[in-house]
Structures are given as C-alpha cells and as structure tokens.
Design a protein around this motif. Structure first.
Motif, PDB file in Angstrom:
ATOM      1  N   THR A  12     -47.107 -10.648  21.002  1.00 27.00           N
ATOM      2  CA  THR A  12     -46.376  -9.383  20.955  1.00 27.00           C
ATOM      3  C   THR A  12     -46.157  -8.926  19.514  1.00 27.00           C
ATOM      4  O   THR A  12     -46.386  -7.760  19.178  1.00 27.00           O
TER       5      THR A  12
ATOM      6  N   ALA B 157     -47.868  -5.746  16.764  1.00 27.23           N
ATOM      7  CA  ALA B 157     -46.877  -4.804  16.215  1.00 27.23           C
ATOM      8  C   ALA B 157     -47.011  -4.692  14.704  1.00 27.23           C
ATOM      9  O   ALA B 157     -46.783  -3.616  14.141  1.00 27.23           O
TER      10      ALA B 157
ATOM     11  N   ASN C 285     -49.143  -2.010  13.935  1.00 30.35           N
ATOM     12  CA  ASN C 285     -48.672  -0.763  14.551  1.00 30.35           C
ATOM     13  C   ASN C 285     -49.132  -0.561  15.987  1.00 30.35           C
ATOM     14  O   ASN C 285     -49.176   0.564  16.481  1.00 30.35           O
ATOM     15  N   ASP C 286     -49.458  -1.651  16.684  1.00 34.14           N
ATOM     16  CA  ASP C 286     -49.775  -1.599  18.109  1.00 34.14           C
ATOM     17  C   ASP C 286     -48.540  -2.095  18.854  1.00 34.14           C
ATOM     18  O   ASP C 286     -48.316  -3.301  18.969  1.00 34.14           O
ATOM     19  N   LEU C 287     -47.732  -1.167  19.349  1.00 32.99           N
ATOM     20  CA  LEU C 287     -46.483  -1.522  20.010  1.00 32.99           C
ATOM     21  C   LEU C 287     -46.644  -1.642  21.519  1.00 32.99           C
ATOM     22  O   LEU C 287     -45.674  -1.943  22.219  1.00 32.99           O
TER      23      LEU C 287
ATOM     24  N   LEU D  56     -45.431  -4.988  22.872  1.00 36.04           N
ATOM     25  CA  LEU D  56     -43.977  -5.083  22.870  1.00 36.04           C
ATOM     26  C   LEU D  56     -43.405  -4.344  24.073  1.00 36.04           C
ATOM     27  O   LEU D  56     -42.517  -4.856  24.770  1.00 36.04           O
ATOM     28  N   LYS D  57     -43.915  -3.165  24.331  1.00 32.78           N
ATOM     29  CA  LYS D  57     -43.423  -2.386  25.462  1.00 32.78           C
ATOM     30  C   LYS D  57     -43.696  -3.111  26.775  1.00 32.78           C
ATOM     31  O   LYS D  57     -42.880  -3.069  27.697  1.00 32.78           O
TER      32      LYS D  57
ATOM     33  N   SER E  89     -41.382  -6.818  26.561  1.00 36.27           N
ATOM     34  CA  SER E  89     -39.979  -6.896  26.129  1.00 36.27           C
ATOM     35  C   SER E  89     -39.087  -7.566  27.172  1.00 36.27           C
ATOM     36  O   SER E  89     -38.228  -8.384  26.820  1.00 36.27           O
TER      37      SER E  89
ATOM     38  N   ASP F 138     -42.013   4.239  17.898  1.00 40.02           N
ATOM     39  CA  ASP F 138     -42.732   3.030  17.488  1.00 40.02           C
ATOM     40  C   ASP F 138     -42.196   2.446  16.183  1.00 40.02           C
ATOM     41  O   ASP F 138     -42.038   1.229  16.088  1.00 40.02           O
TER      42      ASP F 138
ATOM     43  N   LEU G 112     -39.091   0.525  17.054  1.00 40.58           N
ATOM     44  CA  LEU G 112     -39.417  -0.702  17.788  1.00 40.58           C
ATOM     45  C   LEU G 112     -40.042  -1.743  16.872  1.00 40.58           C
ATOM     46  O   LEU G 112     -39.736  -2.940  16.988  1.00 40.58           O
ATOM     47  N   LYS G 113     -40.885  -1.297  15.958  1.00 40.06           N
ATOM     48  CA  LYS G 113     -41.508  -2.233  15.014  1.00 40.06           C
ATOM     49  C   LYS G 113     -40.439  -2.907  14.155  1.00 40.06           C
ATOM     50  O   LYS G 113     -40.495  -4.121  13.919  1.00 40.06           O
TER      51      LYS G 113
END
Length: 117
Positions: A30, A34, A37-39, A42-43, A46, A94, A97-98
């Motif tokens: 995860t 991130a 920058n690939d979230l 995470l989404k 989570s 994003d 979240l990052k």
C-alpha cells in the motif's frame, strides 16, 4: 567470552510476531505505490489495514518485545488508520492521503525500531 556472548545474541532467532508480519505485508503493498503517487492501493486497503492494526494491537506480545513500548505506539498506529479510513470514505485528496499514509509508515517504523528488547 564477551565475543561468544555477542555471537550467541545475534545467533538467537528473532521472535515471530504474526500480526506484525500480516500488517507489514499489506502496508508494504500500500505504501510503496503511494510514494509514487498511486493512491489506489491505499483506497482499496485502508479498511484492511485498520483491521490488521487493531489485530496487532490486541495480540499477545511475543518474547523479545517490550509491551510498555509497543502499546502506546500501536495506539498511535491504530488511531492513524482510523483517521485514514475516515479520510478515504470522505474522498479526501490524494496529497492529503499520501501525507497520512506516510505518517502511518513512520509510526510503523518507529514500532520496528523501538520495540525490540
């Protein structure tokens, strides 16, 4: 004699903390995307990370770890994932979240560094 003692200390197997390894497996897949920058992971992960952090927090601390040190840091980790889960549900940006997953990663590494006796 001191050298032998040092050698035996390093030769002892490390305690296996299953819940820590379970958490790390998902955290790794995860966090590293991130960083780029690939979230999406995470989404997607989570809720699972929150569940795994709680399971880790509630697990028996194996020999070789210090519960007095682990408990407050695990509390911080769980709280961070409560906030991350809420942010994902609220569709935060994003960059937000990052920042949050990076903070969680830092807490995870704090655990890894400070918890060994």
């Amino acid at each position: 004699m001191l050298l032998l003692s040092v050698m035996l200390t390093y030769a002892q197997p490390k305690a296996n903390w299953k819940e820590m390894h379970d958490f790390h497996g998902v955290m790794s897949k995860t966090f590293h995307p991130a960083e780029e920058n690939d979230l999406g992971p995470l989404k997607e992960n989570s809720a699972e990370l929150l569940t795994l952090a709680k399971a880790w927090q509630q697990s028996k601390v194996p020999q070789g770890y210090d519960r007095q040190v682990t408990d407050p840091i695990l509390d911080k980790l769980v709280q961070q994932f409560v906030e991350i889960q809420a942010a994902v549900k609220a569709k935060k940006s994003d960059p937000e979240l990052k920042k949050m997953i990076t903070e969680a990663h830092d807490i995870f590494h704090e655990l890894m560094e400070k918890c060994k006796k």
